[in-house]
Design a protein around this motif. Sequence first.
Motif, PDB file in Angstrom:
ATOM      1  N   TRP A  13      82.410  39.945   4.192  1.00  0.00           N
ATOM      2  CA  TRP A  13      82.255  41.193   3.428  1.00  0.00           C
ATOM      3  C   TRP A  13      82.106  42.334   4.415  1.00  0.00           C
ATOM      4  CZ3 TRP A  13      78.782  45.186   2.833  1.00  0.00           C
ATOM      5  CH2 TRP A  13      78.878  45.931   1.655  1.00  0.00           C
ATOM      6  N   LEU A  14      82.780  43.451   4.138  1.00  0.00           N
ATOM      7  CA  LEU A  14      82.736  44.608   5.036  1.00  0.00           C
ATOM      8  C   LEU A  14      82.513  45.871   4.206  1.00  0.00           C
ATOM      9  CD1 LEU A  14      83.193  45.884   7.904  1.00  0.00           C
ATOM     10  CD2 LEU A  14      85.639  45.762   7.455  1.00  0.00           C
ATOM     11  N   ALA A  15      81.589  46.700   4.639  1.00  0.00           N
ATOM     12  CA  ALA A  15      81.108  47.805   3.796  1.00  0.00           C
ATOM     13  C   ALA A  15      82.129  48.924   3.559  1.00  0.00           C
ATOM     14  CB  ALA A  15      79.849  48.400   4.431  1.00  0.00           C
ATOM     15  N   TRP A  16      83.015  49.188   4.518  1.00  0.00           N
ATOM     16  CA  TRP A  16      83.681  50.488   4.560  1.00  0.00           C
ATOM     17  C   TRP A  16      84.438  50.930   3.315  1.00  0.00           C
ATOM     18  CZ3 TRP A  16      82.937  54.881   6.700  1.00  0.00           C
ATOM     19  CH2 TRP A  16      83.910  55.879   6.535  1.00  0.00           C
ATOM     20  N   GLU A  17      85.423  50.180   2.873  1.00  0.00           N
ATOM     21  CA  GLU A  17      86.326  50.753   1.858  1.00  0.00           C
ATOM     22  C   GLU A  17      85.550  51.123   0.593  1.00  0.00           C
ATOM     23  OE1 GLU A  17      88.820  51.896  -1.088  1.00  0.00           O
ATOM     24  OE2 GLU A  17      87.674  50.046  -1.323  1.00  0.00           O
ATOM     25  N   ARG A  18      84.588  50.322   0.219  1.00  0.00           N
ATOM     26  CA  ARG A  18      83.865  50.587  -1.031  1.00  0.00           C
ATOM     27  C   ARG A  18      82.695  51.558  -0.849  1.00  0.00           C
ATOM     28  NH1 ARG A  18      81.319  52.034  -4.396  1.00  0.00           N
ATOM     29  NH2 ARG A  18      80.740  51.159  -6.419  1.00  0.00           N
ATOM     30  N   PHE A  19      81.959  51.448   0.263  1.00  0.00           N
ATOM     31  CA  PHE A  19      80.717  52.227   0.380  1.00  0.00           C
ATOM     32  C   PHE A  19      80.792  53.384   1.369  1.00  0.00           C
ATOM     33  CE2 PHE A  19      79.500  48.304  -1.683  1.00  0.00           C
ATOM     34  CZ  PHE A  19      78.752  48.797  -2.746  1.00  0.00           C
ATOM     35  N   GLN A 252      97.450  41.328  -3.939  1.00  0.00           N
ATOM     36  CA  GLN A 252      96.833  41.498  -2.619  1.00  0.00           C
ATOM     37  C   GLN A 252      96.334  40.161  -2.064  1.00  0.00           C
ATOM     38  OE1 GLN A 252      93.182  43.775  -1.836  1.00  0.00           O
ATOM     39  NE2 GLN A 252      93.941  44.230   0.224  1.00  0.00           N
ATOM     40  N   MET A 253      95.645  39.406  -2.893  1.00  0.00           N
ATOM     41  CA  MET A 253      95.086  38.129  -2.413  1.00  0.00           C
ATOM     42  C   MET A 253      96.208  37.184  -1.952  1.00  0.00           C
ATOM     43  SD  MET A 253      92.053  36.798  -2.083  1.00  0.00           S
ATOM     44  CE  MET A 253      91.419  35.162  -1.645  1.00  0.00           C
ATOM     45  N   ALA A 254      97.289  37.128  -2.721  1.00  0.00           N
ATOM     46  CA  ALA A 254      98.390  36.221  -2.379  1.00  0.00           C
ATOM     47  C   ALA A 254      99.075  36.655  -1.085  1.00  0.00           C
ATOM     48  CB  ALA A 254      99.401  36.177  -3.524  1.00  0.00           C
ATOM     49  N   ILE A 255      99.373  37.941  -0.967  1.00  0.00           N
ATOM     50  CA  ILE A 255     100.083  38.405   0.226  1.00  0.00           C
ATOM     51  C   ILE A 255      99.178  38.304   1.455  1.00  0.00           C
ATOM     52  CG2 ILE A 255     101.254  40.376   1.336  1.00  0.00           C
ATOM     53  CD1 ILE A 255     102.946  39.100  -0.893  1.00  0.00           C
ATOM     54  N   TRP A 256      97.890  38.565   1.286  1.00  0.00           N
ATOM     55  CA  TRP A 256      96.975  38.418   2.436  1.00  0.00           C
ATOM     56  C   TRP A 256      96.959  36.952   2.935  1.00  0.00           C
ATOM     57  CZ3 TRP A 256      97.677  43.146   1.817  1.00  0.00           C
ATOM     58  CH2 TRP A 256      96.938  44.148   2.428  1.00  0.00           C
ATOM     59  N   ALA A 257      97.026  36.028   2.000  1.00  0.00           N
ATOM     60  CA  ALA A 257      97.066  34.616   2.407  1.00  0.00           C
ATOM     61  C   ALA A 257      98.363  34.295   3.147  1.00  0.00           C
ATOM     62  CB  ALA A 257      96.897  33.713   1.188  1.00  0.00           C
ATOM     63  N   ILE A 258      99.468  34.838   2.666  1.00  0.00           N
ATOM     64  CA  ILE A 258     100.763  34.640   3.346  1.00  0.00           C
ATOM     65  C   ILE A 258     100.705  35.244   4.759  1.00  0.00           C
ATOM     66  CG2 ILE A 258     103.217  35.284   3.345  1.00  0.00           C
ATOM     67  CD1 ILE A 258     102.809  33.336   1.127  1.00  0.00           C
ATOM     68  N   LEU A 259     100.018  36.390   4.878  1.00  0.00           N
ATOM     69  CA  LEU A 259      99.949  37.089   6.173  1.00  0.00           C
ATOM     70  C   LEU A 259      98.917  36.471   7.129  1.00  0.00           C
ATOM     71  CD1 LEU A 259     100.096  40.834   4.997  1.00  0.00           C
ATOM     72  CD2 LEU A 259     101.938  39.508   6.059  1.00  0.00           C
ATOM     73  N   ALA A 260      98.248  35.411   6.719  1.00  0.00           N
ATOM     74  CA  ALA A 260      97.172  34.833   7.545  1.00  0.00           C
ATOM     75  C   ALA A 260      96.165  35.928   7.918  1.00  0.00           C
ATOM     76  CB  ALA A 260      97.726  34.163   8.807  1.00  0.00           C
ATOM     77  N   ALA A 261      95.833  36.746   6.920  1.00  0.00           N
ATOM     78  CA  ALA A 261      94.970  37.903   7.158  1.00  0.00           C
ATOM     79  C   ALA A 261      93.500  37.523   7.085  1.00  0.00           C
ATOM     80  CB  ALA A 261      95.256  38.980   6.114  1.00  0.00           C
ATOM     81  N   PRO A 262      92.664  38.241   7.849  1.00  0.00           N
ATOM     82  CA  PRO A 262      91.226  38.140   7.638  1.00  0.00           C
ATOM     83  C   PRO A 262      90.927  38.487   6.182  1.00  0.00           C
ATOM     84  CG  PRO A 262      91.722  39.449   9.583  1.00  0.00           C
ATOM     85  CD  PRO A 262      93.026  39.181   8.899  1.00  0.00           C
ATOM     86  N   LEU A 263      89.994  37.770   5.564  1.00  0.00           N
ATOM     87  CA  LEU A 263      89.639  38.059   4.173  1.00  0.00           C
ATOM     88  C   LEU A 263      88.280  38.735   4.163  1.00  0.00           C
ATOM     89  CD1 LEU A 263      90.821  34.727   2.461  1.00  0.00           C
ATOM     90  CD2 LEU A 263      92.101  36.873   2.739  1.00  0.00           C
ATOM     91  N   LEU A 264      88.300  40.048   4.305  1.00  0.00           N
ATOM     92  CA  LEU A 264      87.070  40.828   4.339  1.00  0.00           C
ATOM     93  C   LEU A 264      87.005  41.660   3.068  1.00  0.00           C
ATOM     94  CD1 LEU A 264      87.362  41.848   8.096  1.00  0.00           C
ATOM     95  CD2 LEU A 264      85.768  40.177   7.128  1.00  0.00           C
ATOM     96  N   MET A 265      86.177  41.203   2.134  1.00  0.00           N
ATOM     97  CA  MET A 265      86.069  41.886   0.847  1.00  0.00           C
ATOM     98  C   MET A 265      85.278  43.167   1.034  1.00  0.00           C
ATOM     99  SD  MET A 265      84.727  38.676  -1.417  1.00  0.00           S
ATOM    100  CE  MET A 265      83.285  38.357  -0.416  1.00  0.00           C
ATOM    101  N   SER A 266      85.765  44.264   0.444  1.00  0.00           N
ATOM    102  CA  SER A 266      84.954  45.472   0.417  1.00  0.00           C
ATOM    103  C   SER A 266      84.818  45.864  -1.041  1.00  0.00           C
ATOM    104  CB  SER A 266      85.591  46.589   1.240  1.00  0.00           C
ATOM    105  OG  SER A 266      84.642  47.618   1.447  1.00  0.00           O
ATOM    106  N   VAL A 267      83.802  45.337  -1.659  1.00  0.00           N
ATOM    107  CA  VAL A 267      83.639  45.476  -3.102  1.00  0.00           C
ATOM    108  C   VAL A 267      82.147  45.379  -3.401  1.00  0.00           C
ATOM    109  CG1 VAL A 267      83.965  42.975  -3.470  1.00  0.00           C
ATOM    110  CG2 VAL A 267      84.435  44.553  -5.345  1.00  0.00           C
ATOM    111  N   ASP A 268      81.748  45.940  -4.531  1.00  0.00           N
ATOM    112  CA  ASP A 268      80.354  45.845  -4.946  1.00  0.00           C
ATOM    113  C   ASP A 268      80.134  44.503  -5.645  1.00  0.00           C
ATOM    114  OD1 ASP A 268      77.816  46.081  -5.914  1.00  0.00           O
ATOM    115  OD2 ASP A 268      78.064  48.169  -6.583  1.00  0.00           O
ATOM    116  N   LEU A 269      79.524  43.585  -4.949  1.00  0.00           N
ATOM    117  CA  LEU A 269      79.344  42.235  -5.493  1.00  0.00           C
ATOM    118  C   LEU A 269      78.327  42.210  -6.643  1.00  0.00           C
ATOM    119  CD1 LEU A 269      79.255  40.175  -2.151  1.00  0.00           C
ATOM    120  CD2 LEU A 269      81.216  40.546  -3.659  1.00  0.00           C
TER     121      LEU A 269
END
Length: 405
Positions: A13-19, A252-269
């Motif tokens: 989880w990463l704060a920036w985009e949401r907070f 987004q979730m599907a393409i990020w998985a295809i891209l072997a991307a870091p999964l850093l959620m920026s959302v209010d849990l």
Amino acid sequence: LENGLARTPPMGWLAWERFRCNTDCKNDPDNCISDRLFRTMTDLLISEGYAAVGYEYINVDDCWLEKERSYNGHLQPDLRRFPYGMRDLSNYVHSKGLKFGIYEDFGNYTCAGYPGIIGSLETDAYTFASWDVDYVKLDGCYSHPSEMDKGYPEFGFHLNRTGRPMIYSCSWPVYQIYSGIQPNYSSIIESCNLWRNFDDIQDSWSSLESIIDYYGNNQDTIVPNAGPGHWNDPDMLIVGNFGLSYEQSKTQMAIWAILAAPLLMSVDLRTIRPEYKAILQNRKIITVDQDPLGIQGKRIYKHKGIEIWARPITPIFQNYFSYAIAFLNRRTDGTPSDVAVTLAEMGLLAPGGYRIEDLYEDVDYGILSPQTKIKVKVNPSGVVILRADVQPSYGRVSTTYNPFK
Ligand code: A2G
């Protein structure tokens, strides 16, 4: 970077985009960048089941610092917002079995104007190690991109010298690209565990589309740089926020998985709706993202708003990979589009065929031969993502095989 870390893309989880840079704890105590926010997200990562599916890092972004260094030149958090200090917050995150990440900037200032690390590389590396930091994102505002080829490795050297293993996330290539410098990716791979190539994500479909296009259009230079220990970072997951529809979030979730991307959620849990949480916790898609081969996928087809993206994954049989395949519909005509294609046309040629499974819907296609035409219905701005597991065969198989040919 071969420091033993990030063998698969980091998750957390990463704060920036949401907070963002909300420092107003007086009027907005629940949403300001503060000790309390990170403790709350730590707790929710566990109680809401995110940790159980692999999300591990709690990462602070910009706006945690005091406006000035201390009298002896050390970084210090804003103590009104982080009253117990960063070491205490880090201890809290660790006590829950998670890992702790922090943010700094290679230049004179962070992007939001807090003190940068220029002139204090060694001191700051030791400060982070003394706080038991596990992950450092080093941004690139207020610096000269031409100095990054020297400066980013230098800070990495100091991180390494502390003896504490820390993931090193670099913003090095994106700032160089902005200033017209061709990034030296072989050096970036050597120094960093992940790096940003393109624009910051914003809370909108158009922002997400521009990122997807960037990675597709530049895949020949970008894709070969990914692998265990070193990843391209298309930026945070914004699933569960305000800007993406349900379909777009699945995309987004599907393409990020295809891209072997870091999964850093920026959302209010605290407030995320269950259907978005389910997307972020989709184990089948996370398994694709975290595939141990670490081969980043590519856009293998693009015509009239329909795209096909494919990523080679395990298991491998003889020289044939398994694949994750995402069908993306960029049309805006408001009606689902049919896509029909044979496995062979997508490069899936194993004579024993493939077991095909849909990763969002509970559909099992069974075992299909390469000549079988597969038909999917893709919603506008949505995606269908399949997994094709190669099947053993006992016939003649070729010994040379290029996953993208
Ligand atoms: O600073 C930059 O824009 C960062 N971008 C962004 O991710 C965020 O950290 C922000 C904070 O001020 C890059 O690192 C490319």
